[in-house]
Design a protein around this motif. Structure first.
Motif, PDB file in Angstrom:
ATOM      1  N   TYR A 174      -1.558   2.564  12.394  1.00 11.61           N
ATOM      2  CA  TYR A 174      -0.602   1.569  11.922  1.00 11.61           C
ATOM      3  C   TYR A 174      -1.062   1.163  10.526  1.00 11.61           C
ATOM      4  O   TYR A 174      -1.969   0.354  10.381  1.00 11.61           O
ATOM      5  CB  TYR A 174      -0.629   0.391  12.893  1.00 11.61           C
ATOM      6  CG  TYR A 174       0.284  -0.774  12.616  1.00 11.61           C
ATOM      7  CD1 TYR A 174       1.543  -0.615  12.056  1.00 11.61           C
ATOM      8  CD2 TYR A 174      -0.115  -2.065  12.983  1.00 11.61           C
ATOM      9  CE1 TYR A 174       2.375  -1.716  11.855  1.00 11.61           C
ATOM     10  CE2 TYR A 174       0.711  -3.162  12.794  1.00 11.61           C
ATOM     11  CZ  TYR A 174       1.948  -2.985  12.224  1.00 11.61           C
ATOM     12  OH  TYR A 174       2.774  -4.080  12.033  1.00 11.61           O
ATOM     13  N   VAL A 175      -0.468   1.769   9.502  1.00  7.45           N
ATOM     14  CA  VAL A 175      -0.981   1.595   8.142  1.00  7.45           C
ATOM     15  C   VAL A 175       0.045   1.019   7.183  1.00  7.45           C
ATOM     16  O   VAL A 175      -0.264   0.820   6.005  1.00  7.45           O
ATOM     17  CB  VAL A 175      -1.514   2.937   7.578  1.00  7.45           C
ATOM     18  CG1 VAL A 175      -2.770   3.362   8.312  1.00  7.45           C
ATOM     19  CG2 VAL A 175      -0.456   4.035   7.623  1.00  7.45           C
ATOM     20  N   ILE A 217      -4.357  -4.634   3.895  1.00  9.14           N
ATOM     21  CA  ILE A 217      -3.465  -4.959   5.024  1.00  9.14           C
ATOM     22  C   ILE A 217      -2.706  -3.708   5.436  1.00  9.14           C
ATOM     23  O   ILE A 217      -2.636  -3.379   6.626  1.00  9.14           O
ATOM     24  CB  ILE A 217      -2.484  -6.093   4.638  1.00  9.14           C
ATOM     25  CG1 ILE A 217      -3.241  -7.408   4.431  1.00  9.14           C
ATOM     26  CG2 ILE A 217      -1.407  -6.253   5.703  1.00  9.14           C
ATOM     27  CD1 ILE A 217      -2.353  -8.567   3.993  1.00  9.14           C
ATOM     28  N   SER A 218      -2.139  -3.041   4.449  1.00  9.84           N
ATOM     29  CA  SER A 218      -1.416  -1.783   4.676  1.00  9.84           C
ATOM     30  C   SER A 218      -2.114  -0.686   3.888  1.00  9.84           C
ATOM     31  O   SER A 218      -1.734  -0.389   2.744  1.00  9.84           O
ATOM     32  CB  SER A 218       0.046  -1.907   4.226  1.00  9.84           C
ATOM     33  OG  SER A 218       0.755  -2.825   5.015  1.00  9.84           O
ATOM     34  N   PRO A 219      -3.152  -0.066   4.460  1.00  9.65           N
ATOM     35  CA  PRO A 219      -3.933   0.905   3.681  1.00  9.65           C
ATOM     36  C   PRO A 219      -3.162   2.143   3.255  1.00  9.65           C
ATOM     37  O   PRO A 219      -3.674   2.938   2.470  1.00  9.65           O
ATOM     38  CB  PRO A 219      -5.103   1.245   4.606  1.00  9.65           C
ATOM     39  CG  PRO A 219      -4.660   0.847   5.973  1.00  9.65           C
ATOM     40  CD  PRO A 219      -3.730  -0.317   5.782  1.00  9.65           C
ATOM     41  N   LEU A 220      -1.934   2.304   3.722  1.00 13.20           N
ATOM     42  CA  LEU A 220      -1.098   3.376   3.192  1.00 13.20           C
ATOM     43  C   LEU A 220      -0.955   3.232   1.680  1.00 13.20           C
ATOM     44  O   LEU A 220      -0.823   4.230   0.965  1.00 13.20           O
ATOM     45  CB  LEU A 220       0.281   3.330   3.857  1.00 13.20           C
ATOM     46  CG  LEU A 220       1.292   4.354   3.350  1.00 13.20           C
ATOM     47  CD1 LEU A 220       0.869   5.765   3.731  1.00 13.20           C
ATOM     48  CD2 LEU A 220       2.683   4.056   3.896  1.00 13.20           C
ATOM     49  N   PHE A 221      -0.986   1.993   1.189  1.00 10.52           N
ATOM     50  CA  PHE A 221      -0.761   1.728  -0.228  1.00 10.52           C
ATOM     51  C   PHE A 221      -2.067   1.549  -1.008  1.00 10.52           C
ATOM     52  O   PHE A 221      -2.029   1.198  -2.189  1.00 10.52           O
ATOM     53  CB  PHE A 221       0.116   0.483  -0.377  1.00 10.52           C
ATOM     54  CG  PHE A 221       1.400   0.555   0.408  1.00 10.52           C
ATOM     55  CD1 PHE A 221       2.293   1.587   0.196  1.00 10.52           C
ATOM     56  CD2 PHE A 221       1.697  -0.387   1.375  1.00 10.52           C
ATOM     57  CE1 PHE A 221       3.478   1.675   0.923  1.00 10.52           C
ATOM     58  CE2 PHE A 221       2.871  -0.316   2.115  1.00 10.52           C
ATOM     59  CZ  PHE A 221       3.768   0.723   1.888  1.00 10.52           C
ATOM     60  N   ALA A 222      -3.200   1.771  -0.365  1.00 12.26           N
ATOM     61  CA  ALA A 222      -4.487   1.641  -1.031  1.00 12.26           C
ATOM     62  C   ALA A 222      -4.834   2.914  -1.798  1.00 12.26           C
ATOM     63  O   ALA A 222      -4.252   3.979  -1.567  1.00 12.26           O
ATOM     64  CB  ALA A 222      -5.575   1.340  -0.008  1.00 12.26           C
ATOM     65  N   ASP A 223      -5.808   2.798  -2.688  1.00 11.15           N
ATOM     66  CA  ASP A 223      -6.392   3.966  -3.345  1.00 11.15           C
ATOM     67  C   ASP A 223      -7.298   4.640  -2.323  1.00 11.15           C
ATOM     68  O   ASP A 223      -8.307   4.069  -1.902  1.00 11.15           O
ATOM     69  CB  ASP A 223      -7.183   3.508  -4.568  1.00 11.15           C
ATOM     70  CG  ASP A 223      -7.987   4.631  -5.214  1.00 11.15           C
ATOM     71  OD1 ASP A 223      -7.758   5.818  -4.865  1.00 11.15           O
ATOM     72  OD2 ASP A 223      -8.856   4.317  -6.042  1.00 11.15           O
ATOM     73  N   ARG A 246       2.861   9.928   6.307  1.00 12.82           N
ATOM     74  CA  ARG A 246       2.711   9.486   4.917  1.00 12.82           C
ATOM     75  C   ARG A 246       1.242   9.261   4.565  1.00 12.82           C
ATOM     76  O   ARG A 246       0.811   9.530   3.434  1.00 12.82           O
ATOM     77  CB  ARG A 246       3.519   8.213   4.682  1.00 12.82           C
ATOM     78  CG  ARG A 246       5.027   8.440   4.645  1.00 12.82           C
ATOM     79  CD  ARG A 246       5.783   7.149   4.385  1.00 12.82           C
ATOM     80  NE  ARG A 246       5.592   6.197   5.479  1.00 12.82           N
ATOM     81  CZ  ARG A 246       5.731   4.878   5.365  1.00 12.82           C
ATOM     82  NH1 ARG A 246       6.044   4.340   4.190  1.00 12.82           N
ATOM     83  NH2 ARG A 246       5.571   4.091   6.404  1.00 12.82           N
ATOM     84  N   LEU A 247       0.455   8.776   5.530  1.00 14.29           N
ATOM     85  CA  LEU A 247      -0.970   8.611   5.272  1.00 14.29           C
ATOM     86  C   LEU A 247      -1.614   9.962   4.972  1.00 14.29           C
ATOM     87  O   LEU A 247      -2.424  10.088   4.043  1.00 14.29           O
ATOM     88  CB  LEU A 247      -1.656   7.955   6.465  1.00 14.29           C
ATOM     89  CG  LEU A 247      -3.168   7.751   6.331  1.00 14.29           C
ATOM     90  CD1 LEU A 247      -3.487   6.779   5.192  1.00 14.29           C
ATOM     91  CD2 LEU A 247      -3.764   7.253   7.643  1.00 14.29           C
ATOM     92  N   ALA A 248      -1.248  10.979   5.750  1.00 17.45           N
ATOM     93  CA  ALA A 248      -1.790  12.322   5.497  1.00 17.45           C
ATOM     94  C   ALA A 248      -1.398  12.817   4.115  1.00 17.45           C
ATOM     95  O   ALA A 248      -2.223  13.395   3.389  1.00 17.45           O
ATOM     96  CB  ALA A 248      -1.297  13.286   6.567  1.00 17.45           C
ATOM     97  N   GLN A 249      -0.158  12.587   3.715  1.00 15.89           N
ATOM     98  CA  GLN A 249       0.299  13.025   2.398  1.00 15.89           C
ATOM     99  C   GLN A 249      -0.451  12.317   1.275  1.00 15.89           C
ATOM    100  O   GLN A 249      -0.884  12.938   0.309  1.00 15.89           O
ATOM    101  CB  GLN A 249       1.807  12.768   2.258  1.00 15.89           C
ATOM    102  CG  GLN A 249       2.660  13.655   3.147  1.00 15.89           C
ATOM    103  CD  GLN A 249       4.120  13.223   3.155  1.00 15.89           C
ATOM    104  OE1 GLN A 249       4.474  12.137   2.686  1.00 15.89           O
ATOM    105  NE2 GLN A 249       4.975  14.071   3.701  1.00 15.89           N
TER     106      GLN A 249
END
Length: 303
Positions: A174-175, A217-223, A246-249
């Motif tokens: 859940y990212v 909070i949403s590590p999908l958007f982290a570096d 999307r996290l994998a991408q």
């Protein structure tokens, strides 16, 4: 694979699904009831303690290599669950990685919103390193929110100058707490556990007025640059499928080694159902082989 197993599981989950308008206390009670049906195996021992001031349980599996450690972060949308409720799944990963497990009882919202969970996870990882455990002997693992927290912890550790673990296993991570994944809508008809209606109030509980798009909070958007290899597993019958994809991408775009392992027609954190679902056992076995290989690679690199 068994179509009958999958259909029976999905039917049972739909019958016992949590109503979206249920309060936090009731959701916690229902989750505790479900967790009691998954006791740890006989060759597993559980000791209650702490790590870095954070309540934790230590899980030992007969015959596992004590040098290797799985730092486990349980799911529950940052509001539900605890380490004991996730002990069976955590022990299954420890068994396959031939490692002992430390599972954290990080603080939960709404009583303790962000950044409490992030702070707890970093403090525990730092303490594990200070105990003398080499980062090359550590892997992270987490399910759902715990998978997201594992990514956030690695990003946080990197930014604090700490060495990173050998790898991380993320099950149905859940990212994206902005809930913008396309499958939040396209998989809503087949997800037997989660929905936008169930998640939205819990997002508010956790963020406590902060921007849900913040990287921790949403590590999908982290570096994500510099992170260790990621093993991402998800089922195609879950609204968080797009979080995993999307996290994998984004990880691959940041030159992070990533394995995206999708299983058809299974629900959120389907690995929980390894006793009744062949696909769950198969996925855990695949994850175990990859974790073992990454630990060996990290040990060679550290030598």
């Amino acid at each position: 694979m068994s179509i009958e197993q999958r259909e029976n599981l999905l039917t049972a989950l739909r019958r016992s699904s949590i109503p979206p308008d249920t309060g936090v206390d009731e959701q916690r009670r229902l989750l505790r009831e479900r967790a009691t049906a998954r006791p740890v195996p006989a060759d597993v021992s559980v000791t209650v303690g702490e790590l870095g001031g954070v309540p934790a349980i230590r899980i030992a599996i007969d015959g596992a290599e004590p040098r290797h450690v799985v730092l486990y972060l349980h799911g529950g949308v940052y509001v539900l669950g605890d380490a004991l409720q996730s002990a069976d799944l955590a022990s299954q990963i420890g068994r396959r990685a031939q490692a002992r497990v430390v599972s954290l009882d990080y603080r939960l919202a709404p009583e303790d919103p962000y950044p409490a969970a992030v702070d707890d996870a970093l403090a525990a990882y730092d303490a594990l390193l200070r105990e003398g455990t080499a980062p090359s002997d550590i892997v992270f693992a987490g399910d759902s929110a715990g998978g997201g927290l594992a990514v956030a912890t690695m990003v946080n550790a990197r930014d604090h100058g700490l060495p990173l673990p050998a790898a991380a296993l993320l099950m149905s991570p859940y990212v994206d707490l902005t809930l913008t994944g396309a499958t939040m809508e396209t998989k809503s008809g087949v997800d037997a556990l989660l929905s936008r209606e169930l998640l939205e109030p819990r997002v508010t509980d956790y963020t406590g007025g902060r921007d849900p798009a913040l990287g921790l909070i949403s590590p999908l958007f982290a570096d994500l640059s510099g992170l260790p290899p990621l093993i991402i597993q998800a089922g195609t019958y879950e609204v968080l499928l797009d979080d995993a994809a999307r996290l994998a991408q984004r990880a691959a775009a940041a030159d992070v080694a990533v394995t995206l392992d999708l299983t058809a027609e299974v629900p959120h954190v389907f690995q929980n159902f390894h006793l009744i679902l062949d696909e769950a056992t198969d996925a855990l076995d695949r994850a175990g082989r990859l974790l073992t290989a990454h630990l060996a690679d990290a040990a060679r690199a550290a030598a």
